[in-house]
Motif scaffolding. Structure first.
Motif, PDB file in Angstrom:
ATOM      1  N   SER A  39       0.821  -1.209   0.000  1.00 53.31           N
ATOM      2  CA  SER A  39       0.000   0.000   0.000  1.00 53.31           C
ATOM      3  C   SER A  39       0.857   1.261   0.000  1.00 53.31           C
ATOM      4  CB  SER A  39      -0.964   0.014   1.186  1.00 53.31           C
ATOM      5  OG  SER A  39      -0.265   0.206   2.391  1.00 53.31           O
ATOM      6  N   TYR A  41       3.274   1.849  -1.847  1.00 54.84           N
ATOM      7  CA  TYR A  41       3.545   2.194  -3.242  1.00 54.84           C
ATOM      8  C   TYR A  41       2.273   2.483  -4.034  1.00 54.84           C
ATOM      9  CZ  TYR A  41       8.225   0.792  -2.133  1.00 54.84           C
ATOM     10  OH  TYR A  41       9.465   0.719  -1.545  1.00 54.84           O
ATOM     11  N   ILE A  42       1.157   1.896  -3.613  1.00 58.22           N
ATOM     12  CA  ILE A  42      -0.091   2.062  -4.341  1.00 58.22           C
ATOM     13  C   ILE A  42      -0.771   3.392  -4.004  1.00 58.22           C
ATOM     14  CG2 ILE A  42      -2.441   1.157  -4.598  1.00 58.22           C
ATOM     15  CD1 ILE A  42      -1.276  -1.633  -4.359  1.00 58.22           C
ATOM     16  N   GLU A  43      -0.760   3.800  -2.744  1.00 58.49           N
ATOM     17  CA  GLU A  43      -1.474   4.999  -2.312  1.00 58.49           C
ATOM     18  C   GLU A  43      -1.103   6.252  -3.113  1.00 58.49           C
ATOM     19  OE1 GLU A  43      -1.509   5.630   1.946  1.00 58.49           O
ATOM     20  OE2 GLU A  43      -1.949   3.513   2.263  1.00 58.49           O
ATOM     21  N   PRO A  44       0.180   6.546  -3.331  1.00 57.57           N
ATOM     22  CA  PRO A  44       0.499   7.758  -4.108  1.00 57.57           C
ATOM     23  C   PRO A  44      -0.044   7.714  -5.536  1.00 57.57           C
ATOM     24  CG  PRO A  44       2.446   6.980  -2.940  1.00 57.57           C
ATOM     25  CD  PRO A  44       1.389   5.925  -2.797  1.00 57.57           C
ATOM     26  N   THR A  45      -0.093   6.531  -6.121  1.00 57.69           N
ATOM     27  CA  THR A  45      -0.619   6.384  -7.476  1.00 57.69           C
ATOM     28  C   THR A  45      -2.121   6.656  -7.493  1.00 57.69           C
ATOM     29  OG1 THR A  45       1.077   4.741  -7.941  1.00 57.69           O
ATOM     30  CG2 THR A  45      -0.793   4.804  -9.446  1.00 57.69           C
ATOM     31  N   PHE A  46      -2.847   6.117  -6.504  1.00 58.60           N
ATOM     32  CA  PHE A  46      -4.281   6.370  -6.411  1.00 58.60           C
ATOM     33  C   PHE A  46      -4.552   7.850  -6.163  1.00 58.60           C
ATOM     34  CE2 PHE A  46      -5.322   1.794  -4.916  1.00 58.60           C
ATOM     35  CZ  PHE A  46      -5.321   1.352  -6.225  1.00 58.60           C
ATOM     36  N   LYS A  47      -3.768   8.471  -5.324  1.00 56.20           N
ATOM     37  CA  LYS A  47      -3.928   9.902  -5.043  1.00 56.20           C
ATOM     38  C   LYS A  47      -3.694  10.716  -6.315  1.00 56.20           C
ATOM     39  CE  LYS A  47      -2.414  13.745  -2.150  1.00 56.20           C
ATOM     40  NZ  LYS A  47      -2.949  14.663  -3.073  1.00 56.20           N
ATOM     41  N   ALA A  48      -2.673  10.346  -7.072  1.00 62.65           N
ATOM     42  CA  ALA A  48      -2.390  11.056  -8.321  1.00 62.65           C
ATOM     43  C   ALA A  48      -3.559  10.916  -9.300  1.00 62.65           C
ATOM     44  CB  ALA A  48      -1.096  10.536  -8.947  1.00 62.65           C
ATOM     45  N   ALA A  49      -4.167   9.721  -9.354  1.00 59.39           N
ATOM     46  CA  ALA A  49      -5.316   9.512 -10.249  1.00 59.39           C
ATOM     47  C   ALA A  49      -6.500  10.375  -9.814  1.00 59.39           C
ATOM     48  CB  ALA A  49      -5.703   8.035 -10.255  1.00 59.39           C
ATOM     49  N   LYS A  50      -6.776  10.449  -8.516  1.00 56.63           N
ATOM     50  CA  LYS A  50      -7.880  11.279  -8.029  1.00 56.63           C
ATOM     51  C   LYS A  50      -7.605  12.760  -8.271  1.00 56.63           C
ATOM     52  CE  LYS A  50      -9.665   8.171  -4.501  1.00 56.63           C
ATOM     53  NZ  LYS A  50      -9.853   7.965  -3.054  1.00 56.63           N
ATOM     54  N   GLU A  52      -5.812  14.034 -10.667  1.00 56.65           N
ATOM     55  CA  GLU A  52      -5.978  14.280 -12.102  1.00 56.65           C
ATOM     56  C   GLU A  52      -7.461  14.319 -12.471  1.00 56.65           C
ATOM     57  OE1 GLU A  52      -5.221  15.049 -16.106  1.00 56.65           O
ATOM     58  OE2 GLU A  52      -3.990  15.318 -14.317  1.00 56.65           O
TER      59      GLU A  52
END
Length: 130
Positions: A39, A41-50, A52
């Protein structure tokens, strides 16, 4: 829509819809540590998607399964005048100015009239994904 799946180094496959609070509570220490590590590594990617998605909403783009709604957020200005007034009347528990909701929970309806005098409402946007 396909579901995101996580595969651990032990070969265990978790679908995101399967990862309920109860399932996480039942994980072994090794599984929980592995999942927490993933998580990270995943959390920053999900935050970036939201982020955007919000940016695109703000430029007027439309989406089928997401909404961007406006809401009002209640805050109490964190200044010396408010701190002193709340401390004097409600004691040390109110000194660190909290949200109006937290103060109402702590002190009940009696604090409502004092909150009405200092509460500031600011518009905020909320991203809702269906």
């Amino acid at each position: 829509m396909n579901e995101l799946k996580i595969v651990t180094e032990f070969g265990e496959i978790y679908g995101m819809s399967q990862l309920t609070k109860q399932q996480i509570a039942n994980m072994s220490n090794d599984q929980l540590e592995e999942f927490a590590y993933i998580s990270k590594y995943i959390e920053p990617t999900f935050k970036a998607a939201k982020d955007e998605l919000k940016r695109r909403f703000e430029t007027g783009q439309k989406f089928n399964h997401a909404q961007y709604t406006e809401s009002m957020r209640a805050t109490i200005p964190d200044n010396e005048k408010n701190k002193q007034a709340f401390f004097k009347k409600y004691g040390l528990d109110a000194f660190a100015i909290k949200t109006p909701k937290q103060l109402k929970t702590k002190f009940g309806e009696d604090i409502e009239s004092d909150l009405d005098k200092v509460t500031v409402y600011k518009p905020t946007h909320i991203l809702n994904l269906k």
